[in-house]
Write an enzyme that holds these catalytic residues in place. Structure first.
Site, mmCIF file in Angstrom:
data_model
loop_
_atom_site.group_PDB
_atom_site.id
_atom_site.type_symbol
_atom_site.label_atom_id
_atom_site.label_comp_id
_atom_site.label_asym_id
_atom_site.label_seq_id
_atom_site.Cartn_x
_atom_site.Cartn_y
_atom_site.Cartn_z
ATOM 1 N N GLU A 254 -4.854 -4.753 10.737
ATOM 2 C CA GLU A 254 -3.782 -3.779 10.924
ATOM 3 C C GLU A 254 -4.003 -3.032 12.238
ATOM 4 O O GLU A 254 -4.770 -2.066 12.280
ATOM 5 C CB GLU A 254 -3.774 -2.774 9.769
ATOM 6 C CG GLU A 254 -3.545 -3.391 8.409
ATOM 7 C CD GLU A 254 -3.029 -2.367 7.401
ATOM 8 O OE1 GLU A 254 -1.924 -2.566 6.897
ATOM 9 O OE2 GLU A 254 -3.720 -1.367 7.146
ATOM 10 N N SER B 150 4.085 -2.103 10.189
ATOM 11 C CA SER B 150 5.543 -2.163 10.359
ATOM 12 C C SER B 150 6.151 -3.518 10.004
ATOM 13 O O SER B 150 7.096 -3.975 10.651
ATOM 14 C CB SER B 150 5.937 -1.746 11.785
ATOM 15 O OG SER B 150 5.533 -0.414 12.038
ATOM 16 N N GLY C 229 3.176 2.360 10.729
ATOM 17 C CA GLY C 229 4.115 3.454 10.533
ATOM 18 C C GLY C 229 4.860 3.857 11.793
ATOM 19 O O GLY C 229 5.515 4.895 11.837
ATOM 20 N N ASN D 229 0.867 -1.175 0.000
ATOM 21 C CA ASN D 229 0.000 0.000 0.000
ATOM 22 C C ASN D 229 0.902 1.222 0.000
ATOM 23 O O ASN D 229 1.512 1.554 1.017
ATOM 24 C CB ASN D 229 -0.890 -0.026 1.251
ATOM 25 C CG ASN D 229 -1.711 1.244 1.404
ATOM 26 O OD1 ASN D 229 -1.760 2.080 0.499
ATOM 27 N ND2 ASN D 229 -2.345 1.396 2.551
ATOM 28 N N HIS E 119 -9.155 1.224 5.371
ATOM 29 C CA HIS E 119 -7.850 1.462 5.983
ATOM 30 C C HIS E 119 -7.998 2.416 7.167
ATOM 31 O O HIS E 119 -8.787 3.357 7.123
ATOM 32 C CB HIS E 119 -6.865 2.030 4.954
ATOM 33 C CG HIS E 119 -5.462 1.965 5.451
ATOM 34 N ND1 HIS E 119 -4.941 2.884 6.332
ATOM 35 C CD2 HIS E 119 -4.474 1.057 5.232
ATOM 36 C CE1 HIS E 119 -3.698 2.540 6.629
ATOM 37 N NE2 HIS E 119 -3.390 1.447 5.968
ATOM 38 N N GLU F 227 -6.307 4.790 8.144
ATOM 39 C CA GLU F 227 -6.098 6.216 7.823
ATOM 40 C C GLU F 227 -7.348 6.822 7.194
ATOM 41 O O GLU F 227 -7.654 7.996 7.398
ATOM 42 C CB GLU F 227 -4.864 6.359 6.905
ATOM 43 C CG GLU F 227 -3.577 6.095 7.681
ATOM 44 C CD GLU F 227 -2.466 5.452 6.889
ATOM 45 O OE1 GLU F 227 -2.501 5.472 5.645
ATOM 46 O OE2 GLU F 227 -1.533 4.905 7.530
ATOM 47 N N LYS G 264 0.137 4.302 -0.260
ATOM 48 C CA LYS G 264 -0.471 5.495 0.348
ATOM 49 C C LYS G 264 -0.217 6.716 -0.547
ATOM 50 O O LYS G 264 -0.215 6.563 -1.758
ATOM 51 C CB LYS G 264 0.064 5.667 1.775
ATOM 52 C CG LYS G 264 -0.084 4.368 2.590
ATOM 53 C CD LYS G 264 0.228 4.513 4.040
ATOM 54 C CE LYS G 264 0.052 3.158 4.736
ATOM 55 N NZ LYS G 264 0.275 3.197 6.175
HETATM 56 P P1 13P Z 1 3.519 0.407 7.606
HETATM 57 O O1 13P Z 1 4.016 -0.879 7.009
HETATM 58 O O2 13P Z 1 4.244 1.615 7.094
HETATM 59 O O3 13P Z 1 3.451 0.334 9.094
HETATM 60 O O4 13P Z 1 1.999 0.593 7.097
HETATM 61 C C1 13P Z 1 1.121 -0.456 7.190
HETATM 62 C C2 13P Z 1 -0.115 -0.098 6.468
HETATM 63 O O5 13P Z 1 -0.845 0.788 6.890
HETATM 64 C C3 13P Z 1 -0.439 -0.811 5.220
HETATM 65 O O6 13P Z 1 -1.731 -0.524 4.802
#
Ligand code: 13P
Length: 249
Positions: free
Chosen positions: A166, A212, A172, A9, A94, A96, A11
């Site tokens: 997640e 992560s 992140g 992903n 997601h 976010e 983003k």
């Molecule tokens: P990270 O791998 O940067 O922690 O992000 C995970 C994520 O949100 C994938 O959708």
């Protein structure tokens, strides 16, 4: 047999040239694998990514879509628009999107329904926040996210669903759920689906872990029996890291 999947992903990262360069490197270095490999660049680069990967086994997927067919929804993208450029899978829910763009379970239920009605595959994301885990509510939160958005589905829709657990506190942050924490939650998710639907459905749905995931921890996380792969954020932006994670599966 459920699919093993590694999905990147991206983003809101990578412009057009950077997208082209990263896709070229990832596809050139892609190892032979039984796993499905997916990448999700930003909307503006999806069509060119599909063209670029035409002869590759890597699937290009979208990060979001709107639930309406079409109309006055400034800034939004419909399922038909995605299908029209060769995108058949969409990430929905997601954290976010939930946290920064107000996507509720109710909205996600509509989005899932709209995507499935167009015969798309949905990669449905969910997971608890840090305070939920600290207070011991993580199982309850995850169960209610699943229930609110997915439990109204009919049994046959489940063949078009991929789940991505997640935990928000691991996204992140560099802090990963331990392989044991991931396995514990994935087993709980499978049990919850078996109870609400059937054991067969639960046994056949792929459940990815996200948060992560890095080359250094991927193999141990993926070795857990209920973890069927990963949804990768930061590490998907570096070809060698993403490829190492694909190799880990
Ligand atoms: P990270 O791998 O940067 O922690 O992000 C995970 C994520 O949100 C994938 O959708």
């Amino acid at each position: 047999m459920r699919d093993k999947i590694v999905a990147g992903n991206w983003k809101m990262n990578k412009n057009m040239e950077e997208t082209e360069a990263l896709l070229a490197e990832v596809s050139a270095k892609l190892p032979d694998t039984d796993a499905k490999v997916m990448v999700s660049p930003t909307f503006v680069n999806l069509a060119s990514a599909v063209n670029q990967l035409e002869s590759s086994s890597i699937e290009v997927i979208a990060q979001n879509m709107h639930f309406a067919e079409s109309g006055a929804y400034t800034g939004e993208i419909s399922a038909d628009m995605l299908l029209n450029i060769g995108i058949n899978t969409v990430i929905l829910g997601h954290s976010e999107r939930r946290a920064y763009f107000g996507e509720t379970d109710e909205i996600l239920k509509k989005k899932v329904k709209a995507a499935l009605a167009k015969k798309m595959t949905v990669m449905f994301c969910f997971g608890e926040e840090l305070n939920d885990r600290k207070s011991g509510n993580h199982f309850k939160v995850v169960e209610s996210q699943l229930k609110n958005a997915l439990f109204g589905l009919d049994a046959k829709s489940w063949s078009s669903i991929i789940l991505a657990y997640e935990p928000v506190w691991a996204i992140g942050t560099g802090e990963t759920a331990s392989p044991e924490q991931a396995q514990e939650m994935h087993a709980f998710i499978r049990k919850t689906i078996a109870t609400a639907f059937t054991k067969n459905i639960a046994d056949n749905v792929s459940i990815l872990y996200g948060g992560s995931v890095k080359p250094s921890n991927a193999e141990e996380i993926f070795s857990k029996p209920d973890v069927d792969g990963g949804l990768i954020g930061g590490a998907a932006l570096v070809a060698d890291d993403f490829i190492a994670i694909v190799k880990a599966i």
